[in-house]
Design a protein around this motif. Structure first.
Motif, PDB file in Angstrom:
ATOM      1  N   TRP A 246       1.165   3.099   3.388  1.00 37.59           N
ATOM      2  CA  TRP A 246       0.970   2.245   2.227  1.00 37.59           C
ATOM      3  C   TRP A 246      -0.279   2.625   1.434  1.00 37.59           C
ATOM      4  N   SER A 247      -1.310   3.098   2.100  1.00 39.66           N
ATOM      5  CA  SER A 247      -2.545   3.448   1.392  1.00 39.66           C
ATOM      6  C   SER A 247      -2.389   4.699   0.537  1.00 39.66           C
ATOM      7  N   GLN A 248      -1.307   5.456   0.727  1.00 33.73           N
ATOM      8  CA  GLN A 248      -1.080   6.676  -0.046  1.00 33.73           C
ATOM      9  C   GLN A 248      -0.191   6.439  -1.266  1.00 33.73           C
ATOM     10  N   ARG A 249       0.125   5.185  -1.575  1.00 28.79           N
ATOM     11  CA  ARG A 249       1.123   4.889  -2.594  1.00 28.79           C
ATOM     12  C   ARG A 249       0.687   5.275  -3.999  1.00 28.79           C
ATOM     13  N   ASP A 250      -0.632   5.382  -4.236  1.00 31.17           N
ATOM     14  CA  ASP A 250      -1.116   5.641  -5.590  1.00 31.17           C
ATOM     15  C   ASP A 250      -1.083   7.119  -5.966  1.00 31.17           C
ATOM     16  N   LYS A 251      -0.896   7.997  -4.991  1.00 33.06           N
ATOM     17  CA  LYS A 251      -0.844   9.416  -5.297  1.00 33.06           C
ATOM     18  C   LYS A 251       0.443   9.739  -6.049  1.00 33.06           C
ATOM     19  N   LYS A 252       0.341  10.650  -6.996  1.00 30.28           N
ATOM     20  CA  LYS A 252       1.469  10.962  -7.856  1.00 30.28           C
ATOM     21  C   LYS A 252       2.680  11.420  -7.057  1.00 30.28           C
ATOM     22  N   ASN A 254       3.555  10.477  -4.246  1.00 31.45           N
ATOM     23  CA  ASN A 254       4.060   9.403  -3.381  1.00 31.45           C
ATOM     24  C   ASN A 254       4.581   8.220  -4.186  1.00 31.45           C
ATOM     25  N   GLN A 255       5.094   8.487  -5.362  1.00 24.86           N
ATOM     26  CA  GLN A 255       5.540   7.398  -6.231  1.00 24.86           C
ATOM     27  C   GLN A 255       6.691   6.595  -5.631  1.00 24.86           C
ATOM     28  N   HIS A 256       7.439   7.205  -4.725  1.00 19.03           N
ATOM     29  CA  HIS A 256       8.592   6.515  -4.147  1.00 19.03           C
ATOM     30  C   HIS A 256       8.361   6.152  -2.683  1.00 19.03           C
ATOM     31  N   VAL A 257       7.114   6.181  -2.233  1.00 20.57           N
ATOM     32  CA  VAL A 257       6.824   5.868  -0.849  1.00 20.57           C
ATOM     33  C   VAL A 257       7.005   4.371  -0.604  1.00 20.57           C
ATOM     34  N   ALA A 258       7.420   4.023   0.590  1.00 18.94           N
ATOM     35  CA  ALA A 258       7.547   2.634   1.041  1.00 18.94           C
ATOM     36  C   ALA A 258       8.356   1.765   0.077  1.00 18.94           C
ATOM     37  N   PRO A 259       9.594   2.152  -0.244  1.00 18.38           N
ATOM     38  CA  PRO A 259      10.378   1.355  -1.202  1.00 18.38           C
ATOM     39  C   PRO A 259      10.663  -0.058  -0.737  1.00 18.38           C
ATOM     40  N   SER A 260      10.806  -0.273   0.577  1.00 19.13           N
ATOM     41  CA  SER A 260      11.118  -1.623   1.051  1.00 19.13           C
ATOM     42  C   SER A 260       9.950  -2.579   0.835  1.00 19.13           C
ATOM     43  N   VAL A 261       8.719  -2.056   0.910  1.00 18.29           N
ATOM     44  CA  VAL A 261       7.551  -2.903   0.632  1.00 18.29           C
ATOM     45  C   VAL A 261       7.399  -3.103  -0.873  1.00 18.29           C
ATOM     46  N   ARG A 262       7.627  -2.056  -1.631  1.00 16.20           N
ATOM     47  CA  ARG A 262       7.528  -2.177  -3.089  1.00 16.20           C
ATOM     48  C   ARG A 262       8.507  -3.217  -3.628  1.00 16.20           C
ATOM     49  N   SER A 509      -4.541   0.932  -8.323  1.00 12.24           N
ATOM     50  CA  SER A 509      -4.631   1.652  -9.576  1.00 12.24           C
ATOM     51  C   SER A 509      -3.260   1.914 -10.176  1.00 12.24           C
ATOM     52  N   GLU A 510      -2.233   1.955  -9.328  1.00 14.43           N
ATOM     53  CA  GLU A 510      -0.881   2.176  -9.821  1.00 14.43           C
ATOM     54  C   GLU A 510      -0.485   1.071 -10.777  1.00 14.43           C
ATOM     55  N   ALA A 511      -0.789  -0.190 -10.402  1.00 13.36           N
ATOM     56  CA  ALA A 511      -0.437  -1.306 -11.266  1.00 13.36           C
ATOM     57  C   ALA A 511      -1.264  -1.286 -12.536  1.00 13.36           C
ATOM     58  N   SER A 512      -2.528  -0.910 -12.416  1.00 11.65           N
ATOM     59  CA  SER A 512      -3.384  -0.872 -13.596  1.00 11.65           C
ATOM     60  C   SER A 512      -2.892   0.173 -14.581  1.00 11.65           C
ATOM     61  N   ALA A 513      -2.463   1.314 -14.038  1.00 10.91           N
ATOM     62  CA  ALA A 513      -1.986   2.379 -14.913  1.00 10.91           C
ATOM     63  C   ALA A 513      -0.697   1.983 -15.610  1.00 10.91           C
ATOM     64  N   ALA A 514       0.062   1.088 -14.989  1.00  9.33           N
ATOM     65  CA  ALA A 514       1.352   0.695 -15.531  1.00  9.33           C
ATOM     66  C   ALA A 514       1.281  -0.589 -16.341  1.00  9.33           C
ATOM     67  N   SER A 515       0.084  -1.065 -16.654  1.00 10.13           N
ATOM     68  CA  SER A 515      -0.053  -2.319 -17.382  1.00 10.13           C
ATOM     69  C   SER A 515       0.651  -2.222 -18.725  1.00 10.13           C
ATOM     70  N   PRO A 516       1.544  -3.164 -19.018  1.00 14.18           N
ATOM     71  CA  PRO A 516       2.298  -3.081 -20.261  1.00 14.18           C
ATOM     72  C   PRO A 516       1.455  -3.465 -21.452  1.00 14.18           C
ATOM     73  N   SER A 517       1.840  -2.970 -22.604  1.00 16.63           N
ATOM     74  CA  SER A 517       1.160  -3.326 -23.839  1.00 16.63           C
ATOM     75  C   SER A 517       1.622  -4.708 -24.262  1.00 16.63           C
ATOM     76  N   PRO A 518       0.897  -5.361 -25.213  1.00 15.43           N
ATOM     77  CA  PRO A 518       1.296  -6.709 -25.631  1.00 15.43           C
ATOM     78  C   PRO A 518       2.702  -6.755 -26.199  1.00 15.43           C
ATOM     79  N   GLU A 519       3.183  -5.629 -26.764  1.00 10.63           N
ATOM     80  CA  GLU A 519       4.509  -5.633 -27.373  1.00 10.63           C
ATOM     81  C   GLU A 519       5.612  -5.455 -26.347  1.00 10.63           C
ATOM     82  N   LYS A 520       5.254  -5.053 -25.129  1.00 11.88           N
ATOM     83  CA  LYS A 520       6.255  -4.756 -24.116  1.00 11.88           C
ATOM     84  C   LYS A 520       6.234  -5.832 -23.043  1.00 11.88           C
ATOM     85  N   PRO A 521       7.371  -6.501 -22.802  1.00 14.43           N
ATOM     86  CA  PRO A 521       7.377  -7.542 -21.762  1.00 14.43           C
ATOM     87  C   PRO A 521       7.037  -6.970 -20.407  1.00 14.43           C
ATOM     88  N   GLY A 522       6.417  -7.788 -19.601  1.00 12.37           N
ATOM     89  CA  GLY A 522       6.074  -7.366 -18.240  1.00 12.37           C
ATOM     90  C   GLY A 522       4.809  -8.029 -17.777  1.00 12.37           C
TER      91      GLY A 522
END
Length: 554
Positions: A246-252, A254-262, A509-522
């Motif tokens: 789980w600690s390796q999830r932010d590496k590029k 490892n984007q699909h690591v631990a899908p059941s936890v995600r 950091s993965e979530a921070s990098a994926a933060s949506p813009s005000p125009e995009k729902p999320g």
């Protein structure tokens, strides 16, 4: 027998033994021998039969502490004889941190078709069938099945392997059937995987036909959220929770690591998003009307608590503690005093005090989780758990935990303990400690089978089509609803250590990098008080460090 005698522990660590490629911890185990009648008692006619004295004998146990991979695998067939009864389940639960199934089979199968090897294969197939999921050919399962057919066709392990192979064939045929149906309809084929709770196709009807989420009763909302959470939690592969994974999830890479936890994280954030959007979505509501929405969500949270669904409970509380909702002082002032008190009481469950001690004690007491069969190391509670809490003998009630508590422990263990010790030996003491926490997750997963709730398609339609707002959108709307003003004395007073969003805790950091813009729902991770303007910060009901959630990742 005196009190001092009774208080003596039956296990005592004696020292270590080192062999080529292995280090063992030596444990002395006091075992009660058969009672022998006292001679003086036999001569005394007036004495009662309850006059024997107690004798003990001391047995030596060896627990494997560190070793090379071949010695670790070899110990699988020797551990029970040596008294290391917790070794096999600990190894099977954690070995993928330092090996893969093919490597273990390479070392295990040549040890021969003796009873111990068959027992290990039985436990492996029974408790970790996912290790043999390698579509389309499933080579490790084929290899295991071939070994069992040659060595012990009538064994329970062979029956398990054959059943698993048949299930994989059935899954493949079902997948082909679905693919054919989807192609005939001009759609995309659907694949196997996690329960279709997140992002599933909810329907093709118009949005106007979708019922409002809060048009359902309190009980219905809580029960449907519990059913969805239980499906996803039962699908979690405990191995995905290990800190080294789980600690390796932010590496590029490892984007699909631990899908059941995600998937569990995504569901948590979806619930939080629905709460925020339902409270802020209608700008025409008056303060009492919006306060009624808060009251209903608090009632839903209380029902989740009664159902022991700590995942959605935590998600709802996190939404109500978010910057955009927490700052609505006039709205909170219109909430009934008893409801505000219930909100504060529920929030204390996830207080960070003493490493979430309150939440841990509830899981131990109500969930009834217990340690593994290894009475030496595995009986210890995880970091932060109260030593006064006694392990019960079985899971007494269905319980869905807040998975972040266990992920925190596993990441802390992975950070604190080395993977290898002297002479580059694999540190299996670390794996034993991890296995205890994974065992607790498994016990809680088993408990979820006791939920007897029926899915409501209309609710899932409403849930998946519910409006979503980004953090920036929700905060702007919040300021429109209640412009910055002086503090209201009836706004909720929350502890400094209230919970943060699951996304900020676990996605980092993965979530921070994926933060949506005000125009995009999320929904992006809720930030710290720095997201407040200076004007608004001065009007919060308590200081920024005491009243608002902070964004801290681990």
């Amino acid at each position: 027998m005196g009190k001092a005698e009774i208080a003596m522990t039956p296990l005592q660590q004696w020292g270590e033994e080192a062999e080529d490629g292995a280090i063992y911890s030596i444990i002395l185990h006091r075992v009660r021998a058969e009672p022998i009648a006292n001679r003086s008692c036999q001569l005394d006619v007036s004495s009662t039969p309850e006059c024997p004295f107690v004798q003990y004998r001391t047995c030596k146990k060896r627990l494997l502490r560190a070793a090379t991979l071949p010695r670790l695998v070899g110990w699988l067939v020797s551990a029970d004889v040596e008294g290391d009864r917790g070794y096999v389940p600990s190894f099977l639960a954690t070995y993928r941190a330092f090996a893969n199934p093919a490597q273990v089979l390479d070392l295990l199968l040549p040890l021969g078709p003796d009873k111990a090897v068959l027992h290990v294969l039985k436990l492996w197939l029974q408790h970790h069938p996912e290790d043999f999921w390698e579509p389309p050919q499933h080579p490790n399962l084929q290899r295991t099945l071939s070994f069992l057919h040659q060595s012990s066709r009538d064994s329970p392990a062979c029956a398990l392997a054959e059943g698993l192979w048949q299930s994989h064939k059935d899954d493949k045929e079902e997948e082909h059937r679905r693919a054919g149906a989807a192609e005939a309809e001009g759609g995309e084929p659907t694949g196997m995987g996690l329960p279709q709770v997140i992002g599933e196709a909810a329907g093709t009807g118009d949005c106007e036909e979708t019922p409002a989420l809060l048009s359902f009763s309190v009980d219905e909302v809580a029960e449907q959220l519990t059913l969805m959470d239980a499906e996803l939690f039962r699908a979690v592969q405990p191995f995905h929770c290990l800190g080294c994974v789980w600690s390796q999830r932010d590496k590029k890479e490892n984007q699909h690591v631990a899908p059941s936890v995600r998937a569990t994280v995504a569901q948590f954030n979806a619930v939080t998003s629905c709460v925020i959007a339902s409270v802020l979505g209608d700008l025409t509501l008056r303060f009492p009307q919006r306060a009624h929405l808060l009251e209903k969500w608090i009632d839903i949270a209380q029902r989740c608590r009664a159902l022991r669904n700590f995942s959605s409970l935590h998600a709802i509380l996190s939404a109500l503690q978010s910057n955009s909702i927490y700052r609505l002082k006039r709205t909170w002032a219109a909430v009934h005093r008893d409801t505000r008190g219930a909100f504060r009481k529920l929030s204390q469950i996830f207080s960070e005090d003493n490493n979430y001690l309150k939440c841990r004690e509830i899981l131990l007491q109500e969930g009834g989780i217990q340690g593994s069969s290894d009475g030496w190391n595995s009986s210890q509670p995880p970091a932060g758990a109260s030593p006064k809490v006694k392990h019960q003998t079985r899971v007494v009630a269905p319980t869905i935990p807040y998975l972040g508590t266990f992920l925190t422990d596993l990441i802390m263990l992975d950070t604190a303990l080395p993977d290898f010790v002297e002479s580059n030996l694999i540190n299996f003491e670390k794996r034993r400690k991890e296995a205890v926490i994974l065992s607790w997750i498994c016990q809680l997963q088993d408990s979820c089978q006791e939920y007897h709730l029926c899915p409501n398609p209309s609710f899932r339609l409403a849930f998946h089509q519910h409006q979503q707002l980004s953090e920036e959108q929700s905060y702007r709307i919040s300021r429109v609803i209640e412009p910055p003003a002086d503090s209201c004395p009836n706004s909720p007073k929350l502890h400094r250590s209230l919970t943060k969003r699951f996304s900020s805790l676990l996605l980092g950091s993965e979530a921070s990098a994926a933060s949506p813009s005000p125009e995009k729902p999320g929904i992006s991770p809720l930030g710290s008080c720095s997201s407040l303007s200076s004007e608004d910060a001065s009007s919060t009901p308590c200081s920024p460090t005491r009243g608002l959630p902070t964004s801290k990742s681990y």
